[in-house]
Design an enzyme around this catalytic site. Structure first.
Site, PDB file in Angstrom:
ATOM      1  N   CYS A 391       0.821  -1.207   0.000  1.00 41.73           N
ATOM      2  CA  CYS A 391       0.000   0.000   0.000  1.00 41.73           C
ATOM      3  C   CYS A 391       0.860   1.264   0.000  1.00 41.73           C
ATOM      4  O   CYS A 391       1.439   1.577  -1.028  1.00 41.73           O
ATOM      5  CB  CYS A 391      -1.005  -0.044   1.149  1.00 41.73           C
ATOM      6  SG  CYS A 391      -2.485   0.896   0.736  1.00 41.73           S
ATOM      7  N   LEU A 392       1.015   1.955   1.131  1.00 49.33           N
ATOM      8  CA  LEU A 392       1.904   3.119   1.112  1.00 49.33           C
ATOM      9  C   LEU A 392       3.318   2.691   0.698  1.00 49.33           C
ATOM     10  O   LEU A 392       4.027   3.450   0.028  1.00 49.33           O
ATOM     11  CB  LEU A 392       1.921   3.807   2.489  1.00 49.33           C
ATOM     12  CG  LEU A 392       2.742   5.093   2.564  1.00 49.33           C
ATOM     13  CD1 LEU A 392       2.172   6.186   1.673  1.00 49.33           C
ATOM     14  CD2 LEU A 392       2.835   5.600   4.001  1.00 49.33           C
ATOM     15  N   HIS A 517      -3.568  -4.861   0.338  1.00 46.40           N
ATOM     16  CA  HIS A 517      -2.950  -5.398   1.565  1.00 46.40           C
ATOM     17  C   HIS A 517      -3.079  -6.926   1.582  1.00 46.40           C
ATOM     18  O   HIS A 517      -4.018  -7.461   2.160  1.00 46.40           O
ATOM     19  CB  HIS A 517      -3.672  -4.855   2.804  1.00 46.40           C
ATOM     20  CG  HIS A 517      -3.450  -3.411   3.061  1.00 46.40           C
ATOM     21  ND1 HIS A 517      -2.379  -2.951   3.797  1.00 46.40           N
ATOM     22  CD2 HIS A 517      -4.165  -2.324   2.709  1.00 46.40           C
ATOM     23  CE1 HIS A 517      -2.451  -1.630   3.883  1.00 46.40           C
ATOM     24  NE2 HIS A 517      -3.523  -1.232   3.228  1.00 46.40           N
ATOM     25  N   GLU A 519      -1.610  -8.989   3.312  1.00 49.70           N
ATOM     26  CA  GLU A 519      -1.438  -9.558   4.667  1.00 49.70           C
ATOM     27  C   GLU A 519      -2.769  -9.943   5.310  1.00 49.70           C
ATOM     28  O   GLU A 519      -2.816 -10.820   6.167  1.00 49.70           O
ATOM     29  CB  GLU A 519      -0.665  -8.586   5.571  1.00 49.70           C
ATOM     30  CG  GLU A 519      -1.355  -7.268   5.929  1.00 49.70           C
ATOM     31  CD  GLU A 519      -1.078  -6.133   4.935  1.00 49.70           C
ATOM     32  OE1 GLU A 519      -0.765  -6.434   3.757  1.00 49.70           O
ATOM     33  OE2 GLU A 519      -1.193  -4.962   5.332  1.00 49.70           O
TER      34      GLU A 519
HETATM   35  N1  GLN Z   1      -2.054   6.788   2.489  1.00 48.23           N
HETATM   36  C1  GLN Z   1      -2.121   6.033   1.287  1.00 48.23           C
HETATM   37  C2  GLN Z   1      -3.455   6.215   0.574  1.00 48.23           C
HETATM   38  O1  GLN Z   1      -4.396   6.674   1.153  1.00 48.23           O
HETATM   39  C3  GLN Z   1      -1.836   4.570   1.549  1.00 48.23           C
HETATM   40  C4  GLN Z   1      -2.831   3.907   2.462  1.00 48.23           C
HETATM   41  C5  GLN Z   1      -2.321   2.653   3.112  1.00 48.23           C
HETATM   42  O2  GLN Z   1      -1.139   2.374   3.125  1.00 48.23           O
HETATM   43  N2  GLN Z   1      -3.225   1.898   3.704  1.00 48.23           N
HETATM   44  O3  GLN Z   1      -3.600   5.885  -0.575  1.00 48.23           O
END
Ligand code: GLN
Length: 545
Positions: A391-392, A517, A519
């Site tokens: 994700c991030l 995600h 996980e």
């Molecule tokens: N902050 C990022 C977004 O909103 C990633 C979100 C996350 O890692 N869950 O897209």
């Protein structure tokens, strides 16, 4: 937020309920104890589900700070819930829905909405019966279609917030047949200075339960070691349960060993007897064999994985830790997680990164620590360290590649730097039209199309995967061509959303990222493919140590 179901409950359904409360203090592992009991019942052939009751006023866990509550766990229907639901999904190997998390916020919101709509026909709306009825309805609905439903009441007996739930539970016990309902109470059995097990805290918390009309059927004592026979007898005598109904739950090296420990104590047989579902035909050894073999498998070595994030707290990335463990189980290695604080990317944190065999950069929100994440990813890319971005972490891999390979100076995510000259991660044009930011989060399970001939395809073993999401920002379509022609491959997509990135295996042993995600779908017996890929690469390059 997913919509809630409000179906009519059919009382003729004969499910079994196991309520689990906690005494003395929180953080005893009540959820793990409940999930372990459920696992044993599943091993005995029952269809088991679970409900987590969270007495807080939040409607859901979506806005909660991971420092206070640990990670926000995401369900397939997009429900943002307490991390305990993740434990139930992992132990029971089931997919739960938002309806399996009952919160005070949800319950009151629903009752107040009904009151505003005039549904109570002028009656005074009260905690008893309106809130308690709604709590009972939710629990019974979640149990529908299953043999056994575990209901864990969050917090500790005596908390003001928990009172309506305990009253609902009392009514529940009254309404159900004796062999359809069981109350399990998990308490702390501490040691005195001279090493004696002390039962007073347990006695007090049971007294508290009894004062509100609840008599536990089973008592579970959490302590460093097993309970002495005298301790069990004392608890039985003062708490008014048979000695056979008192069980130990001592510390074990790994949470997945708890089912084995409580089975050794005979908890499953006792519970099945009480619920009148005992199954004599299938011997114990057989029932647990698969689980026992999986979780006690001999390990061939240890790999060190750096986890580069901003919360120095295992619970904040619990599912990532568990997914790494599952991949380790599959490969027969222990995974040792090295914490790298991305706000402190110097000294010991940099050297931990250098020591590690692989790197995981997990999800997150906000600017704090993101430059450190980018630095860590650069290190992994340039030094051939196997890397998984989630994700991030995926977004930061795109930013790193844009800055350091494509030469896009100052490239960033628009979430982190509104003024960036190169917003390689941004809100999609169609999202700009939605004004209420709260509503624009992409949540829950969505399908990703996987390109053939890619690492993603070999890991997922097919042309698509369905994983859970929780994000707002996306790879900016305007930069895709430039990133791809520089070598960053987007091997998984959903329309114009980039879901998986990878570098070819000629270029890097494993440089892989997912906008979703993975996980959250990892299970002890079914490790998540991107995590398996990470360990594949680590073991190939390092051979473990
Ligand atoms: N902050 C990022 C977004 O909103 C990633 C979100 C996350 O890692 N869950 O897209």
């Amino acid at each position: 937020m997913p919509t809630e179901s409000v179906t009519d409950y059919d009382p003729s359904l004969g499910r079994k309920f196991i309520f689990v409360t906690g005494g003395v203090m929180s953080g005893l592992g009540k959820g793990i104890t409940a999930a372990s009991t459920g696992r044993l019942l599943k091993n005995a052939g029952f269809d088991v589900t679970a409900v987590k009751v969270d007495p807080y006023l939040n409607v859901d866990a979506g806005t909660m700070n991971p420092y206070q509550h640990g990670e926000v766990y995401v369900l397939k229907d997009g429900g943002e819930v307490d991390l305990d639901l993740g434990n139930y999904e992992r132990f029971l190997d089931i997919d739960m829905t938002f309806d399996h998390n009952v919160t005070t916020g949800k319950t009151y919101q629903h009752v107040i909405q009904k009151e505003r709509a005039g549904d109570y026909l002028g009656k005074t709306v009260q905690i008893i019966p309106h809130i308690t009825d709604d709590i009972k309805r939710r629990i019974r609905e979640a149990a529908e279609g299953h043999d056994v439903c575990l209901v864990e009441v969050g917090g500790t007996v005596g908390d003001i917030e928990g009172m309506p739930y305990l009253e609902a539970l009392r009514q529940f016990a009254h309404e159900e047949e004796d062999d359809d309902f069981l109350l399990m109470h998990v308490t702390l059995v501490p040691y005195s200075k001279n090493g004696e097990q002390k039962t007073k805290p347990t006695q007090h918390s049971v007294k508290e339960l009894r004062s509100i009309g609840l008599q536990p059927d089973v008592l579970i004592g959490r302590s460093a070691d097993k309970l002495d026979p005298e301790t069990k007898e004392k608890i039985a005598l003062f708490c008014d349960v048979p000695t056979e109904a008192v069980f130990s739950n001592p510390d074990v090296p790994d949470i997945y060993h708890v089912p084995l420990m409580v089975e050794e104590e005979g908890l499953d047989d006792y519970v099945m007897d009480r619920l009148d579902i005992a199954n004599e035909a299938d011997p114990h050894e057989e029932r647990t064999r698969e689980w026992r073999e999986l979780v006690t498998r001999e390990k061939q070595g240890t790999v060190d994985i750096a986890l580069a994030g901003k919360y120095d707290l295992e619970d904040a990335y619990l599912s990532v830790h568990e997914a790494l463990k599952h991949a380790g189980l599959q490969h027969g290695v222990d995974v040792n997680v090295l914490w790298v604080d991305t706000e402190e990317m110097n000294g010991e944190h940099t050297s931990r990164l250098e020591e590690a065999d692989g790197l995981v950069v997990p999800g997150g929100f906000g600017q704090r620590g993101t430059e450190g994440k980018i630095e860590a990813i650069r290190y992994a890319r340039e030094h051939d360290v196997p890397f998984l971005g989630l994700c991030l972490g995926f977004q930061m891999a795109v930013v790193e590649y844009a800055r350091n390979v494509c030469g896009l100076e100052g490239a960033n995510s628009a979430e982190l730097d509104e003024e960036t000259a190169h917003p390689v991660i941004d809100i999609l044009p169609e999202q700009y039209e939605v004004e209420d930011m709260g509503g624009t989060m992409r949540l829950g399970a969505h399908e990703t199309a996987i390109e053939s001939g890619t690492i993603a395809e070999s890991l997922y073993g097919g042309g698509s995967c369905t994983e859970r999401h929780r994000h707002r920002y996306e790879v900016n379509p305007e930069y895709i061509e430039q990133l791809e022609s520089a070598g960053l491959k987007f091997s998984g997509t959903a329309g114009n959303r980039m879901e998986i990135l990878e570098l070819s295996s000629e270029e890097h042993p494993y440089f892989f990222g997912t906008q979703f995600h993975p996980e959250f779908r990892s299970r002890p017996g079914r490790a998540s493919p991107p995590f398996v890929g990470l360990l594949d690469a680590v073991l190939e390059t390092e051979g473990g140590n």
